[in-house]
Design a protein around this motif. Structure first.
Motif, PDB file in Angstrom:
ATOM      1  N   ALA A   1      -0.332  -5.972  -6.692  1.00 28.25           N
ATOM      2  CA  ALA A   1       0.280  -6.309  -5.769  1.00 28.25           C
ATOM      3  C   ALA A   1      -0.375  -6.095  -4.325  1.00 28.25           C
ATOM      4  O   ALA A   1      -0.388  -6.832  -3.548  1.00 28.25           O
ATOM      5  N   VAL A   2      -1.204  -5.084  -4.329  1.00 29.31           N
ATOM      6  CA  VAL A   2      -1.911  -4.762  -3.202  1.00 29.31           C
ATOM      7  C   VAL A   2      -3.031  -5.965  -3.057  1.00 29.31           C
ATOM      8  O   VAL A   2      -3.130  -6.452  -1.951  1.00 29.31           O
ATOM      9  N   VAL A   3      -3.559  -6.281  -4.010  1.00 23.04           N
ATOM     10  CA  VAL A   3      -4.692  -7.316  -4.094  1.00 23.04           C
ATOM     11  C   VAL A   3      -4.071  -8.816  -3.805  1.00 23.04           C
ATOM     12  O   VAL A   3      -4.485  -9.114  -2.562  1.00 23.04           O
ATOM     13  N   SER A   4      -2.698  -8.998  -4.297  1.00 19.30           N
ATOM     14  CA  SER A   4      -2.394 -10.289  -3.742  1.00 19.30           C
ATOM     15  C   SER A   4      -1.820 -10.211  -2.293  1.00 19.30           C
ATOM     16  O   SER A   4      -1.933 -11.244  -1.587  1.00 19.30           O
TER      17      SER A   4
ATOM     18  N   MET B   1       0.779  -1.295  -0.024  1.00 18.59           N
ATOM     19  CA  MET B   1      -0.029   0.038   0.149  1.00 18.59           C
ATOM     20  C   MET B   1       0.895   1.442  -0.015  1.00 18.59           C
ATOM     21  O   MET B   1       0.609   2.170  -0.712  1.00 18.59           O
ATOM     22  N   VAL B   2       2.069   1.144   1.003  1.00 20.72           N
ATOM     23  CA  VAL B   2       2.838   2.498   0.732  1.00 20.72           C
ATOM     24  C   VAL B   2       3.457   2.738  -0.678  1.00 20.72           C
ATOM     25  O   VAL B   2       3.319   3.803  -1.170  1.00 20.72           O
ATOM     26  N   ASN B   3       3.658   1.411  -1.160  1.00 20.21           N
ATOM     27  CA  ASN B   3       4.176   1.647  -2.498  1.00 20.21           C
ATOM     28  C   ASN B   3       3.303   2.127  -3.581  1.00 20.21           C
ATOM     29  O   ASN B   3       3.655   3.104  -4.202  1.00 20.21           O
TER      30      ASN B   3
ATOM     31  N   GLY C   1       9.317   9.497  -4.156  1.00 17.66           N
ATOM     32  CA  GLY C   1       8.448   8.569  -3.613  1.00 17.66           C
ATOM     33  C   GLY C   1       9.142   7.219  -2.973  1.00 17.66           C
ATOM     34  O   GLY C   1       8.766   6.926  -1.851  1.00 17.66           O
ATOM     35  N   TRP C   2      10.085   6.701  -3.791  1.00 16.64           N
ATOM     36  CA  TRP C   2      10.930   5.459  -3.442  1.00 16.64           C
ATOM     37  C   TRP C   2      11.564   5.752  -1.998  1.00 16.64           C
ATOM     38  O   TRP C   2      11.653   5.186  -1.021  1.00 16.64           O
TER      39      TRP C   2
ATOM     40  N   LEU D   1      11.219   3.231   1.413  1.00  8.69           N
ATOM     41  CA  LEU D   1      12.316   2.664   1.960  1.00  8.69           C
ATOM     42  C   LEU D   1      12.575   3.075   3.378  1.00  8.69           C
ATOM     43  O   LEU D   1      12.678   2.298   4.191  1.00  8.69           O
ATOM     44  N   GLY D   2      12.307   4.455   3.810  1.00 10.95           N
ATOM     45  CA  GLY D   2      12.482   4.907   4.732  1.00 10.95           C
ATOM     46  C   GLY D   2      11.262   4.662   5.626  1.00 10.95           C
ATOM     47  O   GLY D   2      11.525   4.725   7.146  1.00 10.95           O
ATOM     48  N   GLY D   3      10.116   4.135   5.193  1.00  9.23           N
ATOM     49  CA  GLY D   3       9.064   3.897   5.938  1.00  9.23           C
ATOM     50  C   GLY D   3       9.311   2.610   6.994  1.00  9.23           C
ATOM     51  O   GLY D   3       8.538   2.855   7.979  1.00  9.23           O
ATOM     52  N   ALA D   4      10.307   1.979   6.638  1.00 10.47           N
ATOM     53  CA  ALA D   4      10.775   0.929   7.637  1.00 10.47           C
ATOM     54  C   ALA D   4      11.091   1.697   9.144  1.00 10.47           C
ATOM     55  O   ALA D   4      11.133   0.681  10.016  1.00 10.47           O
ATOM     56  N   VAL D   5      11.509   2.813   9.147  1.00 12.72           N
ATOM     57  CA  VAL D   5      11.712   3.337  10.445  1.00 12.72           C
ATOM     58  C   VAL D   5      10.492   3.190  11.557  1.00 12.72           C
ATOM     59  O   VAL D   5      10.640   3.261  12.623  1.00 12.72           O
ATOM     60  N   VAL D   6       9.275   3.234  10.920  1.00 13.77           N
ATOM     61  CA  VAL D   6       8.075   3.284  11.796  1.00 13.77           C
ATOM     62  C   VAL D   6       8.135   2.068  12.957  1.00 13.77           C
ATOM     63  O   VAL D   6       8.086   2.065  13.792  1.00 13.77           O
TER      64      VAL D   6
END
Ligand code: BGC
Length: 506
Positions: free
Chosen positions: A316-319, A180-182, A192-193, A197-202
């Motif tokens: 990808a979101v669906v799967s 979803m983030v992607n 955006g990328w 990638l930085g979202g893993a900080v959460v």
């Protein structure tokens, strides 16, 4: 569940104790680990399908993808060893870290290891989000690689049974979150990328901060000889003064585990041959289902098949969503229908869907790799991929971690678990690294290649895997002894003499 596979071993007394803040905190920290691992699995494929990211780090791949290089075969659009290294390096690091994890925890205690682990992941995520070159991308991923191993060390035994599939659940939610983030960041004009990638900080922050608030576990204190502190801590955590029985059990368990001198030698004994074979084959087979082709590369795969940018990410979101829901099916049914039923049904469902995808791609793209899906063909491909993902998610996904964790007697359990984690990480790395090259060379045949392995593993389960549903761990030898093939490896006097650890950890 990635690496957290230990099951509560029965024999745990009904000690007095409340659901304290500590217990809740432990669950939260463990869950954030699962989310983080899942996030890392799911994030790289979407990022590698973003134009800006490819232009910046992999200009050759970008040219091929946009057909600027005169190469018309769709199968080879993304074929680049450095591109796959960006995804797969995480698992190489995990493999190496697995050799050190248990020594570090023993020496520093769980809490310190958890804080250090959390910080390492945090740095990894920041380096990734700020990456200026391919080296930074890969170093960031290497740092994130300690996640799965860390979890196998940290998972508390008392909730390990539930954690086993619960953790797999967190992983699938993490993958879905990444999908979803992607999708959201792909809509951004620039960078955006970096957010992806930085979202893993959460989850990394939740994990670090969470573990700062956690006290060291009594278990870990006893292991390091701090018995008085351990007793005090137990009282605090349990919220009661009445902890003697549990305390004594913890000490007894720690002494018992110190007496286990040579797990690595013992596991090679003839009487442990069934366990050794199964614990080596299950993680190998789990990865050879080809699942990570979808989990890592779904958006890339969909783009290869001619889906547009948006359609690839939505697919990808669906799967990813199917993966989450099908894991719930596993949680509900694993103790009712048993492991074998899920393995066999899931296997057959995977074979049929892989066959379908292979035939469809062969029909449209042939050997030359030139062609495009019609709308209907694209929908059928997505449907078949979802059928496949669902089958994995209620069979080999969780069971690939659950079964190896419940078949071992105590004296070789930790050695067995290390083999399980290492073999899994090794083959995750191999598939992550080789998939795009294999797609380029095997073309639609790649789906038959994985389908062939699923046939093999389904037959293996049918003939060689005994049912372990509802069997107390200490009676597991009875199951092996009764098996038509493995029975001859189990000496008569081993039946019913399995070890029964009396204690629980938390
Ligand atoms: C596997 C991972 C996989 C995940 C997908 C896990 O059980 O070990 O490799 O990506 O399931 O949900």
């Amino acid at each position: 569940m990635a690496g957290g596979g230990f099951v509560s071993q029965g024999g745990a007394g009904n000690f007095e104790g409340k659901v304290t803040g500590f217990v809740i905190m432990t669950c939260l920290v463990a869950a954030s680990g699962g989310l983080l691992f899942g996030y890392d699995i799911g994030i790289s494929g979407g990022v590698t399908s973003m134009d800006e990211f490819l232009q910046k780090f992999f200009p050759e791949v970008y040219k091929k993808e946009k057909n600027l290089s005169g190469n018309t075969s769709n199968y080879c659009k993304f074929d680049s060893a450095v591109l796959t290294l960006f995804t797969s390096s995480l698992y190489l690091a995990a493999l190496v870290a697995s050799f050190f994890a248990s020594a570090t925890t023993k020496a520093l205690g769980r809490k310190a290891s958890m804080v250090i682990g959390g910080l390492v992941f945090l740095i990894g995520a920041i380096i990734n989000g700020a990456a200026m070159n391919v080296a930074m991308l890969i170093i960031g991923r290497l740092l994130l690689g300690a996640v799965p191993v860390y979890l196998s060390e940290m998972a508390p035994a008392k909730i390990r049974g539930a954690l086993n599939i619960g953790f797999q659940m967190a992983v699938t939610i993490g993958i879905f979150g990444a999908n979803m983030v992607n999708y959201a960041t792909s809509k951004m004009q620039h960078n955006g990328w970096r957010f992806s990638l930085g979202g893993a900080v959460v989850p990394a922050i939740i994990m670090t901060v969470g573990s700062l608030f956690l006290p060291d576990t009594p278990n870990s204190l006893i292991e390091r000889g701090k018995k008085d502190e351990a007793r005090q801590m137990l009282k605090k955590i349990r919220g009661t003064e009445n902890v003697d029985e549990e305390y004594n059990d913890l000490v007894a368990a720690s002494e018992a585990s110190n007496q286990v001198q040579q797990p690595w030698k013992d596991i090679l004994d003839r009487k442990h041959r069934p366990h050794l074979v199964i614990v080596s084959l299950i993680p190998f087979f789990q990865q050879l289902t080809g699942i990570n082709v979808i989990m890592f590369y779904a958006p890339v795969l969909f783009k290869t098949l001619g889906f547009g940018d948006e359609a690839s990410l939505v697919s990808a979101v669906v799967s990813g969503l199917v993966n989450v829901f099908a894991t719930v099916v596993s949680i509900i049914s694993v103790d009712r229908f048993g492991r074998r039923a899920l393995f066999l049904e899931g296997g057959i469902q995977m074979i049929l869907s892989q066959l379908g995808v292979g035939i469809l791609i062969a029909k449209v793209f042939g050997v030359s790799g030139e062609g495009t899906f019609s709308k209907t063909q694209g929908d059928i491909a997505l449907f078949l991929i979802c059928v496949y993902v669902a089958a994995f998610a209620w069979s080999w996904g969780p069971l690939g971690w659950l079964v190896p964790s419940e078949i071992f007697p105590l004296e070789i359990r930790s050695a067995g678990q290390s083999i399980n984690v290492s073999v899994n990480m090794f083959f995750t790395f191999i598939i992550g690294q080789l998939f795009l090259t294999m797609l380029c060379h095997l073309k639609f045949g790649l789906f038959f290649f994985f389908g062939g392995f699923v046939i093999l593993m389904t037959l293996f389960v049918y003939f060689f895997l005994p049912e372990t549903k509802n069997v107390p761990i200490e009676e597991m030898n009875r199951v092996w002894k009764a098996h038509w093939f493995w029975g001859k490896y189990i000496p008569d006097d081993a039946v019913g003499l399995g070890h029964q650890p009396k204690s629980i950890e938390f």
